[in-house]
Scaffold this active site. Sequence first.
Site, PDB file in Angstrom:
ATOM      1  N   PRO A   1       0.773  -1.259   0.129  1.00  0.00           N
ATOM      2  CA  PRO A   1      -0.050  -0.051   0.217  1.00  0.00           C
ATOM      3  C   PRO A   1       1.058   1.421  -0.049  1.00  0.00           C
ATOM      4  O   PRO A   1       0.373   2.316  -0.131  1.00  0.00           O
ATOM      5  CB  PRO A   1      -0.879   0.020   1.136  1.00  0.00           C
ATOM      6  CG  PRO A   1      -0.407  -1.128   1.898  1.00  0.00           C
ATOM      7  CD  PRO A   1       0.825  -2.003   1.325  1.00  0.00           C
TER       8      PRO A   1
ATOM      9  N   ASP B   1     -12.135   1.858 -24.069  1.00  0.00           N
ATOM     10  CA  ASP B   1     -12.047   1.922 -22.609  1.00  0.00           C
ATOM     11  C   ASP B   1     -12.323   3.082 -21.841  1.00  0.00           C
ATOM     12  O   ASP B   1     -11.422   3.819 -22.165  1.00  0.00           O
ATOM     13  CB  ASP B   1     -11.079   0.858 -21.958  1.00  0.00           C
ATOM     14  CG  ASP B   1     -11.140  -0.664 -22.185  1.00  0.00           C
ATOM     15  OD1 ASP B   1     -12.343  -1.008 -22.282  1.00  0.00           O
ATOM     16  OD2 ASP B   1     -10.359  -1.474 -22.308  1.00  0.00           O
TER      17      ASP B   1
ATOM     18  N   ARG C   1      -4.360  -7.819 -20.322  1.00  0.00           N
ATOM     19  CA  ARG C   1      -5.333  -7.302 -21.386  1.00  0.00           C
ATOM     20  C   ARG C   1      -5.007  -6.318 -22.680  1.00  0.00           C
ATOM     21  O   ARG C   1      -5.443  -6.258 -23.323  1.00  0.00           O
ATOM     22  CB  ARG C   1      -6.537  -6.968 -20.837  1.00  0.00           C
ATOM     23  CG  ARG C   1      -6.664  -5.821 -20.246  1.00  0.00           C
ATOM     24  CD  ARG C   1      -7.984  -5.371 -19.409  1.00  0.00           C
ATOM     25  NE  ARG C   1      -8.904  -4.957 -20.201  1.00  0.00           N
ATOM     26  CZ  ARG C   1      -8.916  -3.896 -20.855  1.00  0.00           C
ATOM     27  NH1 ARG C   1      -7.834  -3.022 -20.804  1.00  0.00           N
ATOM     28  NH2 ARG C   1      -9.848  -3.570 -21.793  1.00  0.00           N
TER      29      ARG C   1
ATOM     30  N   GLU D   1       2.595  -7.825   8.404  1.00  0.00           N
ATOM     31  CA  GLU D   1       2.529  -6.489   8.604  1.00  0.00           C
ATOM     32  C   GLU D   1       3.198  -5.447   7.411  1.00  0.00           C
ATOM     33  O   GLU D   1       2.759  -4.608   7.051  1.00  0.00           O
ATOM     34  CB  GLU D   1       3.037  -5.727   9.891  1.00  0.00           C
ATOM     35  CG  GLU D   1       2.265  -6.251  11.154  1.00  0.00           C
ATOM     36  CD  GLU D   1       0.754  -6.658  10.999  1.00  0.00           C
ATOM     37  OE1 GLU D   1       0.202  -5.766  10.498  1.00  0.00           O
ATOM     38  OE2 GLU D   1       0.421  -7.578  11.151  1.00  0.00           O
TER      39      GLU D   1
HETATM   40  C1  JCZ Z   1       1.303  -7.758   2.725  1.00  0.00           C
HETATM   41  N1  JCZ Z   1      -0.528  -6.687   3.752  1.00  0.00           N
HETATM   42  C2  JCZ Z   1       0.884  -6.507   0.612  1.00  0.00           C
HETATM   43  C3  JCZ Z   1      -1.636  -3.545  -1.097  1.00  0.00           C
HETATM   44  N2  JCZ Z   1      -2.948  -1.694  -2.150  1.00  0.00           N
HETATM   45  C4  JCZ Z   1      -2.866  -2.439  -1.306  1.00  0.00           C
HETATM   46  N3  JCZ Z   1      -3.601  -2.848  -0.273  1.00  0.00           N
HETATM   47  N4  JCZ Z   1      -2.916  -3.477   0.430  1.00  0.00           N
HETATM   48  C5  JCZ Z   1      -2.159  -4.255  -0.056  1.00  0.00           C
HETATM   49  C6  JCZ Z   1      -1.184  -5.012   0.725  1.00  0.00           C
HETATM   50  C7  JCZ Z   1      -1.382  -5.513   1.885  1.00  0.00           C
HETATM   51  C8  JCZ Z   1      -0.483  -6.498   2.557  1.00  0.00           C
HETATM   52  C9  JCZ Z   1       0.622  -7.064   1.860  1.00  0.00           C
HETATM   53  C10 JCZ Z   1       0.667  -7.801   3.717  1.00  0.00           C
HETATM   54  C11 JCZ Z   1       0.070  -5.679   0.063  1.00  0.00           C
END
Ligand code: JCZ
Length: 243
Positions: free
Chosen positions: A76, A156, A141, A103
């Site tokens: 994220p 699109d 795609r 985490e």
């Molecule tokens: C590993 N929690 C990897 C990516 N956009 C997004 N939201 N959440 C993630 C994500 C959450 C995670 C891991 C543990 C990506």
Amino acid sequence: MVRSGLGFSILKRAQDAGVLEAYVHDLRDYAPGVHRSTDDTPYGGGAGMVMRPGPLFDAVESLPLTPESRVILMTPQGKTLTQAKARELAQSTHLVLLCGHYEGFDERVRQHLATEEISVGDYVLTGGELPALLVIDAVARLLPDTLGNAASAEDDTFSDGLLEYPHYTRPPDYRGWGIPDVLLSGHHAEIAKWRRKEQFRRTQSRRPDLWAKFEPSKSELKLLQQLDEEEEITVDASTDSGN
Ligand code: JCZ
């Protein structure tokens, strides 16, 4: 999870056709010891577990990397996946998508293994597998010969930064709900104008952020003026509920 996602629909067909090759690797195969654990407790204490660097480095280093390979951490904290990002990734010959759990990742994975980080949006998931499938789907795609219909990717949403126009198919009357007359008129130029105006209307009302970035051409400016005039007349009878 990733393997099953790759086994359906267009992703499956792209692989069968040799347009896409996808390999799924289990980090546990690169984790030593009887427990084969890929995570450990955080230095400095605190709640939650952290992905250990070893299994990630060993897994990536077992791959046939080339100077073109991009090693992408699904997190994220990354740059948000957009259609522009998908187009850029579709130019690459080799994408390595790193998925974690728990985490997060040991910071050294970010610093010394990943070439970039990608997020699929501002919400927290349990792991990177579904984000990786989203990246694969958005990229696959766009590959030449993946879609049966090459023109449809052009039309699109986001291909020109606007939302798509409304679509209709048979029957022309469904439960008393009709379809716009122009679509039955056979006037292709009028249909094209109607569709473009609907794209403007929808994008203005639903995605002001996208609308602000749109740069209309001269002929589009004329359509916009028509739309403004139409909306002045029909402002109380507006049919776009925003849904
Ligand atoms: C590993 N929690 C990897 C990516 N956009 C997004 N939201 N959440 C993630 C994500 C959450 C995670 C891991 C543990 C990506």
